[in-house]
Design a protein around this motif. Structure first.
Motif, PDB file in Angstrom:
ATOM      1  N   GLY A  35      -4.700  -2.832   3.053  1.00 56.42           N
ATOM      2  CA  GLY A  35      -3.947  -3.991   2.569  1.00 56.42           C
ATOM      3  C   GLY A  35      -4.092  -5.150   3.522  1.00 56.42           C
ATOM      4  N   GLY A  36      -3.305  -6.200   3.269  1.00 60.34           N
ATOM      5  CA  GLY A  36      -3.346  -7.368   4.134  1.00 60.34           C
ATOM      6  C   GLY A  36      -2.806  -8.587   3.452  1.00 60.34           C
ATOM      7  N   ASP A  37      -3.156  -9.737   3.987  1.00 63.11           N
ATOM      8  CA  ASP A  37      -2.672 -11.010   3.472  1.00 63.11           C
ATOM      9  C   ASP A  37      -3.694 -12.052   3.902  1.00 63.11           C
ATOM     10  N   PHE A  83      -4.164  -2.937   8.056  1.00 62.05           N
ATOM     11  CA  PHE A  83      -3.655  -4.028   7.228  1.00 62.05           C
ATOM     12  C   PHE A  83      -4.073  -5.321   7.914  1.00 62.05           C
ATOM     13  N   SER A  89      -4.348  -9.343   8.188  1.00 60.30           N
ATOM     14  CA  SER A  89      -3.846 -10.663   7.799  1.00 60.30           C
ATOM     15  C   SER A  89      -4.712 -11.743   8.414  1.00 60.30           C
ATOM     16  N   SER A 110       3.945 -13.200  11.550  1.00 61.20           N
ATOM     17  CA  SER A 110       3.339 -12.187  10.700  1.00 61.20           C
ATOM     18  C   SER A 110       4.178 -10.913  10.798  1.00 61.20           C
ATOM     19  N   THR A 126       4.855  -6.969   9.340  1.00 61.93           N
ATOM     20  CA  THR A 126       4.479  -5.789   8.563  1.00 61.93           C
ATOM     21  C   THR A 126       5.743  -4.953   8.400  1.00 61.93           C
ATOM     22  N   THR A 141       2.057 -13.094   6.298  1.00 57.27           N
ATOM     23  CA  THR A 141       1.935 -14.043   7.397  1.00 57.27           C
ATOM     24  C   THR A 141       2.414 -15.410   6.926  1.00 57.27           C
ATOM     25  N   ALA A 184       0.858  -1.185   0.000  1.00 59.11           N
ATOM     26  CA  ALA A 184       0.000   0.000   0.000  1.00 59.11           C
ATOM     27  C   ALA A 184       0.892   1.231   0.000  1.00 59.11           C
ATOM     28  N   THR A 229       2.399  -6.438   4.321  1.00 61.58           N
ATOM     29  CA  THR A 229       2.284  -7.379   5.432  1.00 61.58           C
ATOM     30  C   THR A 229       2.208  -8.801   4.889  1.00 61.58           C
ATOM     31  N   THR A 271      -2.110   1.990  11.305  1.00 56.38           N
ATOM     32  CA  THR A 271      -1.323   3.222  11.372  1.00 56.38           C
ATOM     33  C   THR A 271      -2.235   4.361  11.852  1.00 56.38           C
ATOM     34  N   GLY A 284       5.894  -4.940  17.520  1.00 57.56           N
ATOM     35  CA  GLY A 284       5.357  -6.261  17.231  1.00 57.56           C
ATOM     36  C   GLY A 284       4.418  -6.715  18.325  1.00 57.56           C
ATOM     37  N   ASP A 285       4.202  -8.006  18.364  1.00 59.62           N
ATOM     38  CA  ASP A 285       3.283  -8.593  19.324  1.00 59.62           C
ATOM     39  C   ASP A 285       3.724 -10.040  19.506  1.00 59.62           C
ATOM     40  N   SER A 291      -4.429 -11.062  12.359  1.00 64.19           N
ATOM     41  CA  SER A 291      -3.364 -10.132  12.753  1.00 64.19           C
ATOM     42  C   SER A 291      -3.600  -8.804  12.043  1.00 64.19           C
ATOM     43  N   SER A 315       5.025 -10.007  14.545  1.00 66.02           N
ATOM     44  CA  SER A 315       4.057 -10.676  15.413  1.00 66.02           C
ATOM     45  C   SER A 315       4.322 -12.168  15.428  1.00 66.02           C
ATOM     46  N   THR A 343      -2.398  -4.736  11.576  1.00 68.09           N
ATOM     47  CA  THR A 343      -1.488  -3.615  11.809  1.00 68.09           C
ATOM     48  C   THR A 343      -2.256  -2.341  11.475  1.00 68.09           C
ATOM     49  N   THR A 402       0.552  -3.184  16.093  1.00 65.82           N
ATOM     50  CA  THR A 402       0.145  -4.464  15.520  1.00 65.82           C
ATOM     51  C   THR A 402      -0.330  -5.400  16.622  1.00 65.82           C
ATOM     52  N   VAL A 456       3.723   0.269   2.750  1.00 68.87           N
ATOM     53  CA  VAL A 456       3.435  -0.683   3.825  1.00 68.87           C
ATOM     54  C   VAL A 456       3.040  -2.018   3.208  1.00 68.87           C
TER      55      VAL A 456
END
Lengths: 298, 298
Positions: free
Chosen positions: A119-121, A84, A86, B132, B134, B44, A29, B42, A136, B120-121, A132, B86, A134, A42, B40
């Motif tokens: 965005g994402g996965d 984002f 996931s 995961s 980002t 996983t 993104a 991400t 901003t 993170g986490d 999961s 993460s 994230t 996150t 950005v």
């Protein structure tokens, strides 16, 4: 369902956002830069730990997965902007309604807080659901509120009643970004954290990062109405966790400012920051508080 | 090991970074804003899908988990900056060395690419390992390279041999950020993607986002040396996936510029962008390419 169809379906639900120059559908993104700094947080939520697939409605799973991150942005005094997402999805017949419900919960809360899904996965496997996110955000013009600025003499506040969130509060709580902005518009906040692991654990983070101790007034701690047992409710308020209220400190001038202000919701003055002593937390009669909230481990 | 100890251990391994104003240890990280936009991405990765716990050394699991995101930043022509990690950790005796190896693999690759671990986490459960990440980055001064800019007449390139990445390449590949910068310093790139699901699938994304078709020259496609069987190697190069090379398009002027340039590594001219036709992909004799790479689904 293929990942491509899922992405198309999510893309069709997502509204344009002035700060997202390029959203879902490329390798990354592209976000508009702020003149100010960018906040990033996150959080990962798992079936059996943060929610129970089958028991928890999918939309509430999605809602919580985003709400915990909004709460982190609130704890810095910021405004959330781009998420984002996931997903690790169980390969099961029931997964299509699960994902649809999940995404509707995420999108509904995102819309309410003017957050773009940027965005994402997504992946699938034979294991349990993992979400999961994230997120901003941009800080208030006073700058990000850290855990490290509390000073002896500051007053400690929480933004709502504590304890017993396991009933349903942990799924439908309101992240406190609006209240955080309202407070910061009025006065600087010397330190802030969101209560995810319980006041006993999270206030200790403020104490350790600020090199101070904290005195709590047991009479002043607000309880959620579902914890009624006199013997245990103080302990539960301190250690249950997942309250997702804010805990913050104000200097005496800030306290005076807030006294004269009309806030949109009540806040609770629960204690005082004192000089660093042998115990990070104590009651206002000087006895140590030994309770601890949730400690993650493996 | 508690989460707090894990965070302390990670914090101690992480070097300061000029663009990270506040890293691990608060509710959010605070990143310096760029005058330009922010990238950005991400990703996983899960045990049993992207790596096999027990077979794959933990440091390589960590390396791959970050490398796939660096590859996404490379695919936009950007430079990576800050990673958010993460972890969902199995509750097992062997998990401490697993997490230590994982983090050492992440930190080593992060250092090499000047990436800050900014947050993170971590959570634990009875399920398999999930990582995961980002990653943020900044675009080249020419701006982010999208999938959507390919035009008929452009030439198609890949940055390395394809196929057979399952041997070990998928664990130790080199994300192509340096090469992407080298190319962009010389010439604009009209479209770019990284090859994660196989050339057949990923080049289709460029075709669909750019509303074009692509002709490939079977003689020009480079194979990794471990795929030697004549009958299947073309298919494997197109569909195996996890090559993590870049696939990009250049207009004729860009091709001329690169011909005169000395690049630090070879690139391969594998085909041509043509007007959108009934088939997104075809061989240069006009026959359709029906192969597809990896399709995620649930």
């Amino acid at each position: 369902m293929t990942e491509l169809k899922l992405i198309e379906s999510i893309r069709s639900q997502v509204k344009p956002h002035p700060n997202v120059m390029l959203g879902i559908g490329d390798d990354c993104a592209v976000l508009q830069s702020h003149p100010q700094a960018q906040l990033v947080t996150t959080d990962t939520l798992m079936d059996g730990r943060h929610f129970i697939c089958g028991d928890t409605p999918p939309a509430l799973i999605g809602r919580k997965s985003l709400a915990v991150s909004i709460s982190d942005i609130a704890a810095m005094g910021g405004v959330p902007e781009a998420a984002f997402v996931s997903l690790v999805i169980p390969q099961r017949k029931e997964s299509q309604p699960l994902v649809e419900g999940l995404m509707s919960g995420i999108v509904t809360l995102a819309d309410k807080f003017h957050i773009a899904i940027a965005g994402g996965d997504s992946n699938s496997w034979s294991g349990p659901l993992v979400v999961s996110i994230t997120l901003t955000g941009r800080p208030h013009h006073r700058g990000p509120v850290r855990r490290s600025g509390a000073k002896p003499g500051d007053s400690i506040f929480v933004t709502g009643p504590l304890g017993g969130s396991i009933d349903d509060h942990h799924l439908n709580f309101e992240p406190r970004t609006f209240l955080a902005k309202e407070l910061l518009d009025l006065t600087p906040i010397t330190s802030m954290i969101d209560l995810s692991d319980g006041l006993a654990t999270d206030l200790r983070h403020i104490c350790s990062e600020s090199a101070v101790s904290a005195q709590l007034n047991p009479e002043a701690i607000p309880f959620r109405s579902n914890i009624t047992h006199l013997d245990t409710r103080l302990e539960k308020a301190l250690t249950d966790g997942e309250d997702f209220e804010l805990c913050f400190s104000l200097n005496p001038k800030g306290v005076e400012t807030l006294k004269r202000a009309k806030l949109s919701q009540p806040i609770y003055h629960v204690g005082t920051i004192v000089k660093q002593g042998p115990n990070a937390l104590q009651w206002n009669d000087g006895t140590a508080i030994i309770s601890t909230g949730f400690e993650h481990g493996f």
